[in-house]
Design a protein around this motif. Structure first.
Motif, PDB file in Angstrom:
ATOM      1  N   TYR A 189      -2.908   7.387   1.461  1.00 51.45           N
ATOM      2  CA  TYR A 189      -1.723   6.410   1.568  1.00 51.45           C
ATOM      3  C   TYR A 189      -1.074   6.561   0.311  1.00 51.45           C
ATOM      4  CZ  TYR A 189      -3.463   4.188   5.716  1.00 51.45           C
ATOM      5  OH  TYR A 189      -3.870   3.836   7.157  1.00 51.45           O
ATOM      6  N   GLY A 190       0.509   6.396   0.326  1.00 52.31           N
ATOM      7  CA  GLY A 190       1.165   6.684  -0.739  1.00 52.31           C
ATOM      8  C   GLY A 190       2.694   6.061  -0.643  1.00 52.31           C
ATOM      9  N   GLU A 211       3.669   1.727  13.851  1.00 50.73           N
ATOM     10  CA  GLU A 211       2.706   2.233  14.685  1.00 50.73           C
ATOM     11  C   GLU A 211       2.143   3.527  14.134  1.00 50.73           C
ATOM     12  OE1 GLU A 211       5.482   1.347  15.871  1.00 50.73           O
ATOM     13  OE2 GLU A 211       4.790  -0.572  17.329  1.00 50.73           O
ATOM     14  N   GLN A 212       2.603   4.131  13.191  1.00 57.68           N
ATOM     15  CA  GLN A 212       1.953   5.310  12.388  1.00 57.68           C
ATOM     16  C   GLN A 212       1.601   4.846  11.030  1.00 57.68           C
ATOM     17  OE1 GLN A 212       4.420   9.057  12.797  1.00 57.68           O
ATOM     18  NE2 GLN A 212       5.695   7.696  14.417  1.00 57.68           N
ATOM     19  N   ASP A 213       1.214   3.636  10.840  1.00 60.16           N
ATOM     20  CA  ASP A 213       1.186   3.144   9.580  1.00 60.16           C
ATOM     21  C   ASP A 213       1.854   3.312   8.632  1.00 60.16           C
ATOM     22  OD1 ASP A 213      -1.198   1.510   9.392  1.00 60.16           O
ATOM     23  OD2 ASP A 213      -2.745   2.985   8.988  1.00 60.16           O
ATOM     24  N   ILE A 214       3.238   3.414   8.802  1.00 55.51           N
ATOM     25  CA  ILE A 214       4.224   3.430   7.861  1.00 55.51           C
ATOM     26  C   ILE A 214       5.135   2.363   7.580  1.00 55.51           C
ATOM     27  CG2 ILE A 214       6.612   4.879   6.991  1.00 55.51           C
ATOM     28  CD1 ILE A 214       5.227   7.098   8.809  1.00 55.51           C
ATOM     29  N   ASN A 215       5.153   1.795   6.745  1.00 58.97           N
ATOM     30  CA  ASN A 215       6.099   0.414   6.373  1.00 58.97           C
ATOM     31  C   ASN A 215       7.301   0.588   5.415  1.00 58.97           C
ATOM     32  OD1 ASN A 215       4.317  -1.337   7.253  1.00 58.97           O
ATOM     33  ND2 ASN A 215       2.978  -0.929   5.698  1.00 58.97           N
ATOM     34  N   CYS A 256       9.277   4.324   1.914  1.00 55.97           N
ATOM     35  CA  CYS A 256       8.119   3.897   2.776  1.00 55.97           C
ATOM     36  C   CYS A 256       6.842   3.930   2.027  1.00 55.97           C
ATOM     37  CB  CYS A 256       8.078   4.753   3.951  1.00 55.97           C
ATOM     38  SG  CYS A 256       9.580   4.687   4.775  1.00 55.97           S
ATOM     39  N   TYR A 257       5.845   3.059   2.209  1.00 54.54           N
ATOM     40  CA  TYR A 257       4.653   3.290   1.835  1.00 54.54           C
ATOM     41  C   TYR A 257       3.583   3.226   3.329  1.00 54.54           C
ATOM     42  CZ  TYR A 257      -0.243   1.885   0.769  1.00 54.54           C
ATOM     43  OH  TYR A 257      -1.375   1.961   0.448  1.00 54.54           O
ATOM     44  N   SER A 268       1.403  11.152   7.995  1.00 54.15           N
ATOM     45  CA  SER A 268       2.143  10.982   9.099  1.00 54.15           C
ATOM     46  C   SER A 268       3.658  11.155   8.525  1.00 54.15           C
ATOM     47  CB  SER A 268       1.972   9.463   9.562  1.00 54.15           C
ATOM     48  OG  SER A 268       0.977   9.137  10.064  1.00 54.15           O
ATOM     49  N   MET A 269       3.858  10.761   7.291  1.00 54.82           N
ATOM     50  CA  MET A 269       5.274  10.778   6.878  1.00 54.82           C
ATOM     51  C   MET A 269       5.467  12.521   6.449  1.00 54.82           C
ATOM     52  SD  MET A 269       5.791   7.842   4.061  1.00 54.82           S
ATOM     53  CE  MET A 269       4.160   7.720   3.172  1.00 54.82           C
TER      54      MET A 269
END
Length: 100
Positions: free
Chosen positions: A5-6, A30-34, A62-63, A68-69
């Motif tokens: 994560y990053g 839903e892709q674990d991106i905030n 984004c975090y 995913s990113m």
């Protein structure tokens, strides 16, 4: 920080399928991106509301899951951004003048 994560910036170019879509409807969460911050022109919008509609040239800080990113960046752009790897020089040139 959890492994994998990053923080990353996601650019929304003209013609992106995100243009005209709310942050909620992008399904980034839903892709674990905030989305932490929205940059629009000269404006900085921290913690943008999920109902905010994205426009061309927006940038999202984004975090989330880095993989995913990364998958959101087009392949040809990813290739272009790869840094050139050079060999490390291991020999240090010696000077005849010790005060130099």
């Amino acid at each position: 920080m959890s492994k994998g994560y990053g923080v990353s910036e996601i650019y929304i170019p003209e013609g992106s399928h995100f243009v005209g879509v709310s942050i909620a409807d992008t399904e980034l969460s839903e892709q674990d991106i905030n989305v932490l911050t929205l940059y629009r022109g000269g404006k900085i919008i921290p913690n943008p509301k999920k109902e905010r509609v994205l426009e061309a040239d927006d940038k999202l800080l984004c975090y989330g899951k880095l993989e995913s990113m990364r998958s959101m960046v087009p392949v040809k752009t990813r290739r272009r951004r790869r840094p050139e790897v050079l060999d490390l020089v291991t020999e240090v040139p010696h000077s005849d003048n010790p005060s130099a």
